[in-house]
Scaffold this motif. Structure first.
Motif, mmCIF file in Angstrom:
data_model
loop_
_atom_site.group_PDB
_atom_site.id
_atom_site.type_symbol
_atom_site.label_atom_id
_atom_site.label_comp_id
_atom_site.label_asym_id
_atom_site.label_seq_id
_atom_site.Cartn_x
_atom_site.Cartn_y
_atom_site.Cartn_z
ATOM 1 N N PRO A 1 3.825 -6.641 -4.480
ATOM 2 C CA PRO A 1 3.449 -5.930 -5.708
ATOM 3 C C PRO A 1 4.428 -4.809 -6.057
ATOM 4 N N THR A 2 4.526 -4.531 -7.349
ATOM 5 C CA THR A 2 5.480 -3.536 -7.849
ATOM 6 C C THR A 2 5.285 -2.172 -7.207
ATOM 7 N N GLU A 3 4.029 -1.748 -7.021
ATOM 8 C CA GLU A 3 3.773 -0.440 -6.408
ATOM 9 C C GLU A 3 4.428 -0.327 -5.043
ATOM 10 N N LEU A 4 4.368 -1.424 -4.279
ATOM 11 C CA LEU A 4 4.952 -1.415 -2.945
ATOM 12 C C LEU A 4 6.465 -1.523 -3.007
ATOM 13 N N ASP B 1 8.376 -0.237 -5.222
ATOM 14 C CA ASP B 1 8.893 1.094 -5.542
ATOM 15 C C ASP B 1 8.994 1.967 -4.286
ATOM 16 N N ILE B 2 7.989 1.871 -3.425
ATOM 17 C CA ILE B 2 8.018 2.663 -2.191
ATOM 18 C C ILE B 2 9.130 2.165 -1.274
ATOM 19 N N ARG C 1 2.319 6.487 2.774
ATOM 20 C CA ARG C 1 2.013 6.164 1.377
ATOM 21 C C ARG C 1 1.919 4.657 1.193
ATOM 22 N N PHE C 2 2.802 3.911 1.814
ATOM 23 C CA PHE C 2 2.801 2.450 1.707
ATOM 24 C C PHE C 2 1.487 1.869 2.232
ATOM 25 N N VAL D 1 -1.408 2.610 -0.210
ATOM 26 C CA VAL D 1 -1.386 1.751 -1.399
ATOM 27 C C VAL D 1 -1.736 0.312 -1.018
ATOM 28 N N ALA E 1 -3.099 -3.552 -4.294
ATOM 29 C CA ALA E 1 -1.797 -4.130 -3.961
ATOM 30 C C ALA E 1 -1.898 -5.071 -2.767
ATOM 31 N N GLU F 1 -3.375 -8.325 -3.925
ATOM 32 C CA GLU F 1 -2.384 -9.096 -4.684
ATOM 33 C C GLU F 1 -1.400 -9.798 -3.744
#
Length: 342
Positions: A97-100, A102-103, A164-165, A168, A173, A176
């Motif tokens: 997923p995009t959120e991950l 980015d991290i 943080r990873f 999330v 995430a 997904e």
């Protein structure tokens, strides 16, 4: 001369097949243990020491919950676990997923950071940058600023980004990511279940000597799709064991309940699936390992679904404990002097 094609075995209900499959594999495992027990063994100590018993008890206890900061559990995961997760997931055709993403990009930026020359007082002195003209200013700044090295900063940044990873990942995430593997899991389970109609868990390679083409293809399919299921299982193990998307083991978890929650169709079959996943998966066992007899009954759950299953199992456990306590209290009251049992 090619042998006639054996008739397909009668298809069972998936959950009935799960029960039968677990019983069959456990029976086979018991048979192998008994055979191994009959082999000559070197002399061993008759009694274990107290230290050994203490060590065994320690291994059976669940890990203590991690410290919490800002309402989140502190994970023991490392940046290497994230890299392993990404590599194995994408190799299976899954998506991150995009959120991950980015991290992960931020972690890469930290790894590639080229720090400037250290500005701490000792470094300034060694380089000759501390002079009579600027000594007062630099010493004033050194008095109120922490003395940090570039290595300290990168370690801190990577640790916090890993936390943080995992935080999330425990949300949408994570669902997904697992959903991106579900099609591959279902296809492999279906293929194993179909091939298992021709290859029994106890069959060995010598059956191929006079087997027909369908049986040979079934044997090959079991090996191929077992490898896929093992690879998906490795991703799930990273999620549950290293990144702890379902938390840590609790006293009410029977066996490997956390792992089983990712595969069981519902909470009622949690303990049964947990037992099935403990069956042998290497050489000497069924052609498709632990998946051979149970693939048709399994599903790949998202972490959210798995958490709900564990919650249901926990509530059931609490109800059973309360009922048992009530029974004990009732029996004790009935046997007191002056009372008779009902």
């Amino acid at each position: 001369m090619t042998a006639p094609t054996p008739a397909p075995r009668k298809t069972k209900d998936p959950l009935s097949a799960l029960v039968a499959g677990v019983e069959q594999m456990l029976s086979e495992a018991r048979r192998r243990r008994l055979a191994a027990a009959r082999r000559p063994r070197p002399p061993t100590r008759r009694h274990r020491t107290e230290d050994h018993r203490t060590e065994n008890r320690r291994h059976r206890l669940p890990r203590v919950l991690g410290l919490r900061r800002e309402g989140h559990q502190v994970s023991t995961a490392a940046a290497g676990d994230i890299a392993n997760l990404v590599e194995q997931t994408t190799a299976l055709g899954g998506t991150i997923p995009t959120e991950l993403v980015d991290i992960i990009a931020t972690i890469d930026a930290v790894n590639n950071w080229d720090p400037p020359q250290p500005g701490d007082l000792a470094s300034l002195c060694r380089r000759g940058d501390l002079t009579a003209d600027n000594a007062s200013t630099i010493l004033d700044a050194a008095l109120v600023q922490p003395n940090r090295r570039p290595g300290d900063l990168t370690v801190t940044a990577k640790h916090e980004l890993t936390q943080r990873f995992t935080h999330v990942l425990a949300g949408p995430a994570g669902d997904e990511l697992v959903e991106s593997l579900r099609l591959a899991f279902q296809q492999a389970c279906t293929a194993v279940a179909d091939a298992a109609n021709l290859i029994a868990p106890g069959d060995r390679v010598d059956i191929l000597t006079d087997a027909d083409d369908n049986t040979i293809r079934a044997w090959q399919a079991l090996g191929e799709h077992k490898a896929t299921l093992d690879r998906i299982s490795a991703v799930i193990d990273i999620l549950t064991d290293r990144l702890e998307v379902l938390g840590v083991p609790q006293p009410w978890h029977a066996g490997n309940a956390i792992r089983a929650a990712m595969y069981t169709p519902d909470a009622d079959h949690l303990a049964l699936v947990a037992r099935a996943l403990l069956t042998p998966n290497g050489t000497g066992g069924a052609r498709a390992g632990r998946w051979h007899s149970i693939a048709a009954a399994l599903t790949l759950n998202t972490p959210s679904t798995a958490r709900s299953i564990l919650d249901t199992a926990h509530h059931t456990h609490l109800e059973e404990v309360a009922a048992e306590r009530n029974n004990v209290q009732t029996n004790e009251a009935a046997t007191r002097p002056g009372r008779t049992a009902a």
